[in-house]
Design an enzyme around this catalytic site. Structure first.
Site, PDB file in Angstrom:
ATOM      1  N   SER A 115       0.823  -1.215   0.000  1.00 20.14           N
ATOM      2  CA  SER A 115       0.000   0.000   0.000  1.00 20.14           C
ATOM      3  C   SER A 115       0.850   1.256   0.000  1.00 20.14           C
ATOM      4  O   SER A 115       1.933   1.291   0.586  1.00 20.14           O
ATOM      5  CB  SER A 115      -0.901   0.036   1.234  1.00 20.14           C
ATOM      6  OG  SER A 115      -1.591   1.275   1.263  1.00 20.14           O
ATOM      7  N   LYS A 170      -4.329  -6.654   3.515  1.00 22.37           N
ATOM      8  CA  LYS A 170      -4.374  -5.517   2.579  1.00 22.37           C
ATOM      9  C   LYS A 170      -5.832  -5.197   2.215  1.00 22.37           C
ATOM     10  O   LYS A 170      -6.206  -4.023   2.097  1.00 22.37           O
ATOM     11  CB  LYS A 170      -3.561  -5.841   1.311  1.00 22.37           C
ATOM     12  CG  LYS A 170      -3.659  -4.777   0.217  1.00 22.37           C
ATOM     13  CD  LYS A 170      -2.989  -3.485   0.629  1.00 22.37           C
ATOM     14  CE  LYS A 170      -3.408  -2.215  -0.061  1.00 22.37           C
ATOM     15  NZ  LYS A 170      -3.712  -2.145  -1.428  1.00 22.37           N
ATOM     16  N   HIS A 173      -7.199  -3.320   5.023  1.00 25.65           N
ATOM     17  CA  HIS A 173      -6.624  -1.967   4.935  1.00 25.65           C
ATOM     18  C   HIS A 173      -7.473  -1.127   3.985  1.00 25.65           C
ATOM     19  O   HIS A 173      -7.847   0.004   4.281  1.00 25.65           O
ATOM     20  CB  HIS A 173      -5.172  -2.047   4.440  1.00 25.65           C
ATOM     21  CG  HIS A 173      -4.624  -0.733   3.965  1.00 25.65           C
ATOM     22  ND1 HIS A 173      -4.927  -0.211   2.718  1.00 25.65           N
ATOM     23  CD2 HIS A 173      -3.837   0.186   4.572  1.00 25.65           C
ATOM     24  CE1 HIS A 173      -4.347   0.967   2.583  1.00 25.65           C
ATOM     25  NE2 HIS A 173      -3.665   1.233   3.689  1.00 25.65           N
ATOM     26  N   ASN A 174      -7.782  -1.696   2.840  1.00 28.10           N
ATOM     27  CA  ASN A 174      -8.577  -0.954   1.854  1.00 28.10           C
ATOM     28  C   ASN A 174      -9.991  -0.692   2.348  1.00 28.10           C
ATOM     29  O   ASN A 174     -10.550   0.379   2.098  1.00 28.10           O
ATOM     30  CB  ASN A 174      -8.604  -1.701   0.515  1.00 28.10           C
ATOM     31  CG  ASN A 174      -7.314  -1.524  -0.255  1.00 28.10           C
ATOM     32  OD1 ASN A 174      -6.262  -1.285   0.339  1.00 28.10           O
ATOM     33  ND2 ASN A 174      -7.367  -1.653  -1.559  1.00 28.10           N
ATOM     34  N   GLU A 177      -9.731   2.065   4.555  1.00 29.27           N
ATOM     35  CA  GLU A 177      -9.476   3.240   3.685  1.00 29.27           C
ATOM     36  C   GLU A 177     -10.821   3.786   3.153  1.00 29.27           C
ATOM     37  O   GLU A 177     -11.055   5.000   3.164  1.00 29.27           O
ATOM     38  CB  GLU A 177      -8.572   2.779   2.545  1.00 29.27           C
ATOM     39  CG  GLU A 177      -8.298   3.769   1.443  1.00 29.27           C
ATOM     40  CD  GLU A 177      -7.506   3.107   0.294  1.00 29.27           C
ATOM     41  OE1 GLU A 177      -6.403   2.591   0.545  1.00 29.27           O
ATOM     42  OE2 GLU A 177      -8.010   3.095  -0.849  1.00 29.27           O
TER      43      GLU A 177
HETATM   44  C1  6PG Z   1      -3.241   1.469  -1.566  1.00 31.57           C
HETATM   45  C2  6PG Z   1      -4.626   1.605  -2.184  1.00 31.57           C
HETATM   46  C3  6PG Z   1      -4.734   0.966  -3.504  1.00 31.57           C
HETATM   47  C4  6PG Z   1      -6.140   0.953  -4.101  1.00 31.57           C
HETATM   48  C5  6PG Z   1      -6.684   2.272  -4.408  1.00 31.57           C
HETATM   49  C6  6PG Z   1      -7.949   2.254  -5.256  1.00 31.57           C
HETATM   50  O1  6PG Z   1      -3.210   0.953  -0.478  1.00 31.57           O
HETATM   51  O2  6PG Z   1      -2.249   1.896  -2.173  1.00 31.57           O
HETATM   52  O3  6PG Z   1      -5.537   0.973  -1.341  1.00 31.57           O
HETATM   53  O4  6PG Z   1      -4.311  -0.363  -3.347  1.00 31.57           O
HETATM   54  O5  6PG Z   1      -6.085   0.264  -5.277  1.00 31.57           O
HETATM   55  O6  6PG Z   1      -6.923   2.969  -3.245  1.00 31.57           O
HETATM   56  O7  6PG Z   1      -8.982   1.566  -4.658  1.00 31.57           O
HETATM   57  P1  6PG Z   1     -10.481   1.777  -5.168  1.00 31.57           P
HETATM   58  O8  6PG Z   1     -10.407   1.977  -6.636  1.00 31.57           O
HETATM   59  O9  6PG Z   1     -11.230   0.531  -4.817  1.00 31.57           O
HETATM   60  O10 6PG Z   1     -10.986   2.987  -4.461  1.00 31.57           O
END
Ligand code: 6PG
Length: 452
Positions: A115, A170, A173-174, A177
């Site tokens: 990430s 991960k 994590h997302n 996010e």
């Molecule tokens: C990271 C992000 C990345 C992710 C984008 C887009 O940790 O660098 O999580 O892996 O792909 O944030 O995610 P979405 O297109 O689902 O918003």
């Protein structure tokens, strides 16, 4: 991201070979970095044969079929003991399947969650590793060197468990996010609705970034709100269509929470809020049918503080849910995930990096069952609770949708309720379907004749 990861690895003193199925891309990249220890290969065979044994290969392609395709193309050139690391956002169950398939062939497969976006890949990402411990020994020396640093200076990179564990972490994590982004967007929406300008909101976020809410996402939000569109001169954020897209990782996290039966209100809500945003045409038509009065606020300064408190309390609840899901997954998939370690490797490099994670780490060092129950966070929630409820009430009264703030509050209220109305649901189930129920006063399973 692959290019930046390669540059990062090279910059730490390792020589690296690169391959892209489009040779001109490889040539252009190598040509731009002639002074570096980067060699380009025109074919996969040439690429693999240029590597030292055991060969350590990082795949960085779109999640899904492309990963299987690259693995199948690599297989003829690999020998027992070679290591493939998948650094994309692969679905963890695919990683479990691929690990099994490759281990049967005597190869190692490492599901590596990375990430930090493009910049993180170059300067130091957060790296979440899952696979066999043997393979980790081969990757550890360089993965730890290329990773970001946590607050204590140690690498934001750790071996988390077998097969799909790295990609699972991960994925969560997302998911977190998604919630963080939803909550920040709701704070922005509320502040905008009470009449603050983009510049004022940007300054508020800047201010918040100096305190408890300090995080990468708050920092970039402040910058986003100041950015002007070069074409129109308007604030860029105001000309961006309000339809949030996604690549699927948040949805996967949500789906797995349903499979495991973990109540992650905020995660599911954050995913659904993106879906709702994409109904733009319908929303525009529907909005014409209702009246919305202008929103009046007497004390703006007080309101800004209340939104701050609501955001922080919601954030605590969001992380409580994310970590509860990790804990359940750890049991379900036999990973023995160390929650403290996970909070540690999220301190730097990744998209959800935040000062707050230092306190999350301390909470899980004490074997806390739910983050909200940790003394430090519990006290903050109690302190923020009135503001949080006021903000939610204000938004509901003024027809401002705040699914993130309100679902986090629902999670909190539900978790701290000794009694929920599920007794009535059980009675209804038993009434119409003889599904039985348990009693509060004695053990056993019961069924009643409700029409009696
Ligand atoms: C990271 C992000 C990345 C992710 C984008 C887009 O940790 O660098 O999580 O892996 O792909 O944030 O995610 P979405 O297109 O689902 O918003």
């Amino acid at each position: 991201m692959g290019k930046n990861l390669a540059l990062n690895i090279e910059s730490r003193g390792f020589s690296i070979a690169v391959y892209n199925r489009t040779t001109s891309i490889t040539e252009e990249f190598v040509g731009q970095h002639k002074d570096k220890k980067i060699s380009g290969a025109k074919s996969l065979e040439e690429f693999v044969s240029s590597l030292d044994k055991p060969k350590k290969i990082i795949i960085m392609v779109k999640a899904g079929e492309a990963v299987d395709l690259v693995i199948s193309q690599l297989l003829p050139f690999l020998e027992k003991g070679d290591v493939i690391a998948d650094a994309g956002n692969s679905f963890f169950k695919d990683t479990v399947r691929r690990s099994k398939m490759l281990e049967e062939k005597g190869l190692y497969f490492v599901g590596t969650g990375v990430s930090g976006g493009e910049e993180g890949a170059l300067k130091g990402p957060s790296i979440m590793v899952g696979g066999s411990e043997e393979a980790w020994k081969h990757l550890q020396p360089f993965l730890e060197k290329i990773a970001a640093k946590a607050f204590d200076g140690s690498p934001c990179c750790a071996y988390l468990g077998t097969d799909g564990s790295g990609h699972y972490v991960k994925m969560i994590h997302n998911g977190i996010e998604y919630i963080d982004m939803q909550l920040i967007s709701e704070a922005y929406h509320l502040l905008k609705e009470v009449g603050l300008s983009n510049e004022e909101i940007s300054n508020i976020f800047d201010d918040w970034n100096k305190g408890r809410l300090n995080s990468y996402l708050i920092e970039i939000t402040s910058k986003i709100l100041r950015k002007r569109d070069s074409e129109t001169g308007e604030f860029l954020v105001d000309v961006i269509l309000d339809e949030a897209e996604h690549k699927g990782t948040g949805k996967w996290a949500s789906q797995d929470s349903l499979d495991l039966g973990v109540p992650v209100y905020s995660l599911n809500t954050a995913v659904l809020a993106r879906f709702m945003s994409s109904l733009k045409k319908e929303r525009v038509a529907a909005s014409k049918l209702i009246e919305k009065n202008s929103v009046i606020i007497e004390n703006k300064e007080r309101f800004v503080q209340q939104v701050h408190d609501a955001l922080y309390a919601s954030k605590i609840c969001a992380y409580a849910q994310g970590f509860a899901l990790l804990s359940a997954a750890s049991k379900e998939y036999n990973w023995s995930l160390n929650l403290k370690n996970i909070a540690h490797i999220w301190e730097g490099g990744c998209i959800i990096r935040a000062k707050f994670l230092e306190n999350v780490k301390s909470a899980f060092d004490k074997n806390t069952q739910n983050l909200m129950m940790d003394n430090y966070f519990f006290d903050i929630i109690k302190e923020s609770e009135n503001s949080w409820r006021d903000v939610v009430t204000f938004a509901v009264r003024n027809k401002i949708p705040i699914p993130g703030f309100s679902s986090a509050l629902t999670y909190y209220d539900s978790y701290f309720s000794e009694r929920l109305p599920a007794n009535l649901i059980q009675a209804q189930r038993d009434f119409f379907g003889a599904h039985t129920y348990k009693r509060t006063d004695k053990d056993g399973v019961f069924h009643s004749d409700w029409n009696d």
